[in-house]
Design a protein around this motif. Structure first.
Motif, PDB file in Angstrom:
ATOM      1  N   SER A  33       0.969  -1.255  -0.038  1.00 42.68           N
ATOM      2  CA  SER A  33      -0.052  -0.094  -0.093  1.00 42.68           C
ATOM      3  C   SER A  33       0.964   1.144  -0.069  1.00 42.68           C
ATOM      4  O   SER A  33       1.925   1.185   0.290  1.00 42.68           O
ATOM      5  N   ILE A  34       0.270   2.487  -0.166  1.00 42.62           N
ATOM      6  CA  ILE A  34       0.898   3.831  -0.417  1.00 42.62           C
ATOM      7  C   ILE A  34      -0.034   4.552   0.285  1.00 42.62           C
ATOM      8  O   ILE A  34      -1.482   4.383   0.380  1.00 42.62           O
ATOM      9  N   PRO A  35       0.171   5.718   1.011  1.00 42.45           N
ATOM     10  CA  PRO A  35      -0.691   6.698   1.600  1.00 42.45           C
ATOM     11  C   PRO A  35      -1.613   7.353   0.509  1.00 42.45           C
ATOM     12  O   PRO A  35      -1.133   7.528  -0.711  1.00 42.45           O
ATOM     13  N   LYS A  36      -2.851   7.399   0.637  1.00 39.30           N
ATOM     14  CA  LYS A  36      -3.743   8.102  -0.410  1.00 39.30           C
ATOM     15  C   LYS A  36      -3.389   9.585  -0.341  1.00 39.30           C
ATOM     16  O   LYS A  36      -2.984  10.208   0.736  1.00 39.30           O
ATOM     17  N   ILE A  37      -3.610  10.256  -1.424  1.00 37.10           N
ATOM     18  CA  ILE A  37      -3.381  11.665  -1.609  1.00 37.10           C
ATOM     19  C   ILE A  37      -4.217  12.542  -0.500  1.00 37.10           C
ATOM     20  O   ILE A  37      -5.336  12.284  -0.499  1.00 37.10           O
ATOM     21  N   VAL A  47       7.919  -0.114   2.993  1.00 39.73           N
ATOM     22  CA  VAL A  47       8.954  -0.662   2.013  1.00 39.73           C
ATOM     23  C   VAL A  47       8.297  -1.447   0.873  1.00 39.73           C
ATOM     24  O   VAL A  47       7.497  -2.443   1.202  1.00 39.73           O
ATOM     25  N   GLY A  48       8.560  -1.174  -0.226  1.00 39.67           N
ATOM     26  CA  GLY A  48       8.059  -1.912  -1.476  1.00 39.67           C
ATOM     27  C   GLY A  48       6.759  -1.276  -2.018  1.00 39.67           C
ATOM     28  O   GLY A  48       6.420  -1.638  -3.064  1.00 39.67           O
ATOM     29  N   GLY A  49       6.175  -0.168  -1.344  1.00 38.21           N
ATOM     30  CA  GLY A  49       5.007   0.287  -1.775  1.00 38.21           C
ATOM     31  C   GLY A  49       3.910  -0.623  -2.267  1.00 38.21           C
ATOM     32  O   GLY A  49       3.624  -1.498  -1.324  1.00 38.21           O
ATOM     33  N   LEU A  50       3.298  -0.380  -3.310  1.00 38.42           N
ATOM     34  CA  LEU A  50       2.182  -1.299  -3.797  1.00 38.42           C
ATOM     35  C   LEU A  50       2.550  -2.927  -3.906  1.00 38.42           C
ATOM     36  O   LEU A  50       1.827  -3.611  -4.160  1.00 38.42           O
ATOM     37  N   GLN A  51       3.910  -2.882  -4.096  1.00 35.40           N
ATOM     38  CA  GLN A  51       4.450  -4.375  -4.324  1.00 35.40           C
ATOM     39  C   GLN A  51       5.180  -4.883  -2.979  1.00 35.40           C
ATOM     40  O   GLN A  51       5.827  -5.748  -2.982  1.00 35.40           O
ATOM     41  N   GLY A  52       4.759  -4.145  -1.912  1.00 33.14           N
ATOM     42  CA  GLY A  52       5.338  -4.437  -0.429  1.00 33.14           C
ATOM     43  C   GLY A  52       4.339  -5.635   0.070  1.00 33.14           C
ATOM     44  O   GLY A  52       3.840  -6.669  -0.728  1.00 33.14           O
ATOM     45  N   GLY A  53       3.924  -5.145   1.178  1.00 35.96           N
ATOM     46  CA  GLY A  53       3.156  -6.433   2.007  1.00 35.96           C
ATOM     47  C   GLY A  53       4.143  -7.326   2.971  1.00 35.96           C
ATOM     48  O   GLY A  53       5.201  -7.290   3.230  1.00 35.96           O
ATOM     49  N   HIS A  54       3.377  -8.398   3.497  1.00 34.18           N
ATOM     50  CA  HIS A  54       3.789  -9.271   4.348  1.00 34.18           C
ATOM     51  C   HIS A  54       3.181 -10.438   4.152  1.00 34.18           C
ATOM     52  O   HIS A  54       2.006 -10.439   4.113  1.00 34.18           O
ATOM     53  N   VAL A  55       3.883 -11.493   4.422  1.00 31.84           N
ATOM     54  CA  VAL A  55       3.399 -12.902   4.599  1.00 31.84           C
ATOM     55  C   VAL A  55       3.737 -13.518   5.745  1.00 31.84           C
ATOM     56  O   VAL A  55       4.831 -13.381   6.422  1.00 31.84           O
ATOM     57  N   SER A  56       2.838 -14.381   6.812  1.00 29.16           N
ATOM     58  CA  SER A  56       3.115 -14.976   7.755  1.00 29.16           C
ATOM     59  C   SER A  56       2.138 -16.072   7.672  1.00 29.16           C
ATOM     60  O   SER A  56       1.079 -16.284   7.070  1.00 29.16           O
ATOM     61  N   MET A  57       2.334 -16.927   9.042  1.00 28.57           N
ATOM     62  CA  MET A  57       1.405 -18.088   9.203  1.00 28.57           C
ATOM     63  C   MET A  57       0.751 -17.951  10.619  1.00 28.57           C
ATOM     64  O   MET A  57       1.297 -17.331  11.360  1.00 28.57           O
ATOM     65  N   GLY A  58      -0.209 -18.740  10.642  1.00 28.77           N
ATOM     66  CA  GLY A  58      -0.960 -18.545  11.945  1.00 28.77           C
ATOM     67  C   GLY A  58      -1.220 -20.127  12.321  1.00 28.77           C
ATOM     68  O   GLY A  58      -1.906 -20.964  11.390  1.00 28.77           O
ATOM     69  N   ILE A  59      -0.827 -20.642  13.351  1.00 24.74           N
ATOM     70  CA  ILE A  59      -1.049 -22.147  13.850  1.00 24.74           C
ATOM     71  C   ILE A  59      -1.338 -22.098  15.181  1.00 24.74           C
ATOM     72  O   ILE A  59      -0.816 -21.500  16.092  1.00 24.74           O
ATOM     73  N   ASP A  60      -2.387 -22.603  15.548  1.00 23.55           N
ATOM     74  CA  ASP A  60      -2.862 -22.659  17.223  1.00 23.55           C
ATOM     75  C   ASP A  60      -3.002 -21.287  17.540  1.00 23.55           C
ATOM     76  O   ASP A  60      -3.730 -20.303  16.855  1.00 23.55           O
ATOM     77  N   SER A  61      -2.492 -20.819  18.717  1.00 21.39           N
ATOM     78  CA  SER A  61      -2.612 -19.631  19.186  1.00 21.39           C
ATOM     79  C   SER A  61      -1.561 -18.492  18.621  1.00 21.39           C
ATOM     80  O   SER A  61      -1.377 -17.587  19.247  1.00 21.39           O
ATOM     81  N   LEU A  62      -0.742 -18.971  17.629  1.00 26.87           N
ATOM     82  CA  LEU A  62       0.256 -18.017  17.371  1.00 26.87           C
ATOM     83  C   LEU A  62       0.469 -17.588  16.010  1.00 26.87           C
ATOM     84  O   LEU A  62      -0.225 -18.194  14.969  1.00 26.87           O
ATOM     85  N   GLU A  63       0.911 -16.375  15.616  1.00 28.23           N
ATOM     86  CA  GLU A  63       1.236 -15.856  14.261  1.00 28.23           C
ATOM     87  C   GLU A  63       3.015 -15.851  14.306  1.00 28.23           C
ATOM     88  O   GLU A  63       3.463 -15.515  15.079  1.00 28.23           O
ATOM     89  N   ILE A  64       3.411 -16.402  13.210  1.00 25.65           N
ATOM     90  CA  ILE A  64       4.846 -16.787  13.004  1.00 25.65           C
ATOM     91  C   ILE A  64       5.081 -16.387  11.658  1.00 25.65           C
ATOM     92  O   ILE A  64       4.467 -16.819  10.403  1.00 25.65           O
TER      93      ILE A  64
END
Length: 200
Positions: A33-37, A47-64
């Protein structure tokens, strides 16, 4: 101290999960994402702007997930690894991202896959297997690596993994196809209106 936290992770995060059938793995994607005007001074720069973002996993009670410690190397450095597999409680994570554009793929996994995933993640949290670098393993390729080890994707060499999952959107397309093939549940959060969010 690090191993003490791992022990806590085993007991609190994973401890009661063996009674659950089937186990549910969540794969989280935060969209770039980037800030709206007009909101440049109140919104964060990503970091990365519109090609940024993040990936993670959730298992049981945790995000990893996999990220960098302090700085981002341009190329991987074997002798100065700055990559870390972090963990936090799933409830805290979900509270933090409630106003960001996210998609969650909910993947049922077998007991065998669960045990293997647990073993891999505990080992990687204790000792990350690779550096975090711009032209190297980052969150998307790290997540692909882990999920390929439990049979959700075809294993790739490190170089092929880096290229084919260079940023989250490339890996997200693979998750959409996997979800379509197997009928996985997909949950979307739209994200706040003060940012321009990446599309699918």
């Amino acid at each position: 101290m690090k191993r003490l936290w791992l022990l806590v992770l085993c007991i609190v995060g994973f401890g009661a999960s063996f009674a659950q059938e089937p186990h549910l793995l969540k794969v989280f994607f935060r969209y770039g994402s980037i800030p709206k005007i007009g909101y440049e001074y109140v919104e964060y720069e990503e970091v990365g702007g519109l090609q940024g973002g993040h990936v993670s996993m959730g298992i049981d009670s945790l995000e990893i997930g996999f990220t960098n410690d302090k700085i981002i190397h341009v190329f991987p450095q074997k002798d100065h690894i700055n990559g870390v597999f972090y963990w936090e409680y799933l409830k805290d994570f979900e509270d933090q991202v409630s106003d960001k554009k996210y998609i969650t793929f909910i993947v049922p996994i077998t007991e065998e896959q669960y045990v293997k995933l647990r073993t891999i993640l505990l080992a990687y949290i204790d000792e990350p297997p690779y550096d975090y670098a711009f032209f190297g393993i980052r969150c998307a390729s790290a997540t692909y690596d882990v999920l390929s080890q439990i049979g959700l994707f075809e294993p790739k060499t490190r170089a092929r993994n880096i290229i084919s999952n260079f940023y989250p959107r490339l890996f997200r397309r693979k998750m959409f196809e996997l979800a379509r093939q197997h009928g996985y549940t997909v949950v979307r959060v739209k994200g706040r209106k003060t940012r321009i969010w990446e599309g699918d």
